[in-house]
Design a protein around this motif. Structure first.
Motif, short mmCIF file in Angstrom:
data_model
loop_
_atom_site.label_atom_id
_atom_site.label_comp_id
_atom_site.label_asym_id
_atom_site.label_seq_id
_atom_site.Cartn_x
_atom_site.Cartn_y
_atom_site.Cartn_z
N GLU A 183 0.83 -1.21 0.00
CA GLU A 183 0.00 0.00 0.00
C GLU A 183 0.87 1.26 0.00
O GLU A 183 0.58 2.22 -0.71
N ARG A 184 1.95 1.24 0.79
CA ARG A 184 2.84 2.39 0.84
C ARG A 184 3.54 2.60 -0.50
O ARG A 184 3.68 3.74 -0.97
N ALA A 185 3.96 1.51 -1.12
CA ALA A 185 4.63 1.61 -2.42
C ALA A 185 3.70 2.19 -3.47
O ALA A 185 4.09 3.01 -4.30
N GLU A 186 2.44 1.76 -3.45
CA GLU A 186 1.47 2.26 -4.43
C GLU A 186 1.16 3.74 -4.21
O GLU A 186 0.98 4.50 -5.16
N SER A 187 1.11 4.16 -2.94
CA SER A 187 0.84 5.57 -2.66
C SER A 187 2.00 6.45 -3.10
O SER A 187 1.80 7.57 -3.57
N GLU A 188 3.24 5.93 -2.97
CA GLU A 188 4.40 6.69 -3.41
C GLU A 188 4.39 6.86 -4.92
O GLU A 188 4.77 7.91 -5.44
N VAL A 189 3.96 5.83 -5.63
CA VAL A 189 3.85 5.93 -7.09
C VAL A 189 2.82 6.98 -7.47
O VAL A 189 3.02 7.78 -8.38
#
Length: 306
Positions: free
Chosen positions: A79-85
């Motif tokens: 979830e954190r990786a997707e929000s950073e993208v």
């Protein structure tokens, strides 16, 4: 379990797919990969973490306690990786580059077209008074500006300076000079050229009524007339042209254009302009072949060799 942050997010997604389905075949089908590849990935993940994630031989598939813990933490990492993208600046379908009067951009647009044909370049002519607003309002992605501008929140790369010139009628006495000083214009009526966007009108007044106008060299060329001449002014500050863009919209495409403007070769690696630093010079060897040593050094060397 430690070291999760170093694990590829893609592998964590595969693990989550199995953990949620609790069925390797169905998870592999949803991921559009082979069951064998998925199984090997999970086995490698268990070896890397040093623990079992699924109960060996359990039918149906069951998570171990460590597996349930990893599932919870993996979801958070994904979830954190997707929000950073999502927070990254979007790559524009078209790169819009503005330029103020006097700046010639044809060299850079030609190189861009040859090197990045998949990304169209839109060149936008702007009044100098509008250069900063166009950047901050997002009407252009980058702009060749005439300094100074408010640099707050801006990345700015100074490119070159241009000399000021005095523009006078063709038969004016200073037309025979190569260079001019302000003292040579002491008795002349100077047209107001503080608004560079109105330079054309100021030069028309010089042609019609005489006097002189002081403008950047590029603008004198831009508004060249047969009845006027311009001569370099040696005691007036130069103006500076720079490439500027909002720092928080530094995309890969923007970095590519910076590389073109800076003259990087097509094979050179991309480096954000704001992070570029000159490489430190290598220290020259203390002694080179054929280089003479001072008598004191020769004497010290002989003592060390004893």
């Amino acid at each position: 379990m430690s070291g999760l942050e170093s694990i590829d997010v893609g592998r964590l997604r595969w693990f989550v797919a199995v953990a949620e389905e609790l069925h390797f075949a169905r998870a592999a089908k949803a991921l559009r990969i082979s069951r064998e590849k998925l199984s090997h990935t999970v086995i490698d993940l268990e070896k890397e973490l040093g623990t079992k994630l699924f109960v060996p031989g359990a039918q149906p598939t069951q998570l171990t306690d460590d597996g349930r813990d990893l599932l919870e933490r993996a979801r958070e990492i994904i979830e954190r990786a997707e929000s950073e993208v999502d927070e990254r600046p979007p790559v524009p379908a078209v790169l819009r580059v503005g330029f103020v009067p006097g700046v010639t951009v044809s060299k850079w647009t030609r190189i861009w077209g040859e090197r990045f044909p998949e990304t169209p370049l839109e060149v936008v002519a702007l009044a100098q008074a509008d250069q900063e607003a166009a950047l901050r309002e997002g009407r252009v992605d980058m702009c060749f500006v005439r300094l100074p501008i408010d640099r707050a929140g801006m990345s700015v790369i100074p490119l070159y300076r241009e000399v000021p010139v005095a523009v006078v009628q063709k038969d004016h006495p200073i037309s025979v000079f190569d260079e001019v000083r302000m003292a040579d214009l002491a008795d002349e009526h100077l047209q107001d050229t503080s608004d560079v966007d109105m330079v054309g009108g100021a030069l028309e007044l010089v042609a019609a009524a005489g006097g002189a106008a002081i403008v950047p060299h590029s603008l004198a060329r831009l508004h060249h007339r047969r009845d006027l001449v311009y001569r370099t002014l040696v005691d007036v500050p130069e103006t500076e042209i720079a490439l500027a863009w909002p720092a928080d919209r530094t995309t890969e495409v923007v970095e590519d254009f910076v590389g073109v403007v800076r003259g990087r070769s097509e094979r050179s690696s991309r480096t954000p302009a704001r992070a570029e630093k000159a490489e430190p010079r290598k220290k020259s060897p203390a002694k080179r072949i054929g280089q003479r040593q001072s008598p004191a050094k020769k004497k010290a060397a002989r003592r060390r060799g004893r």
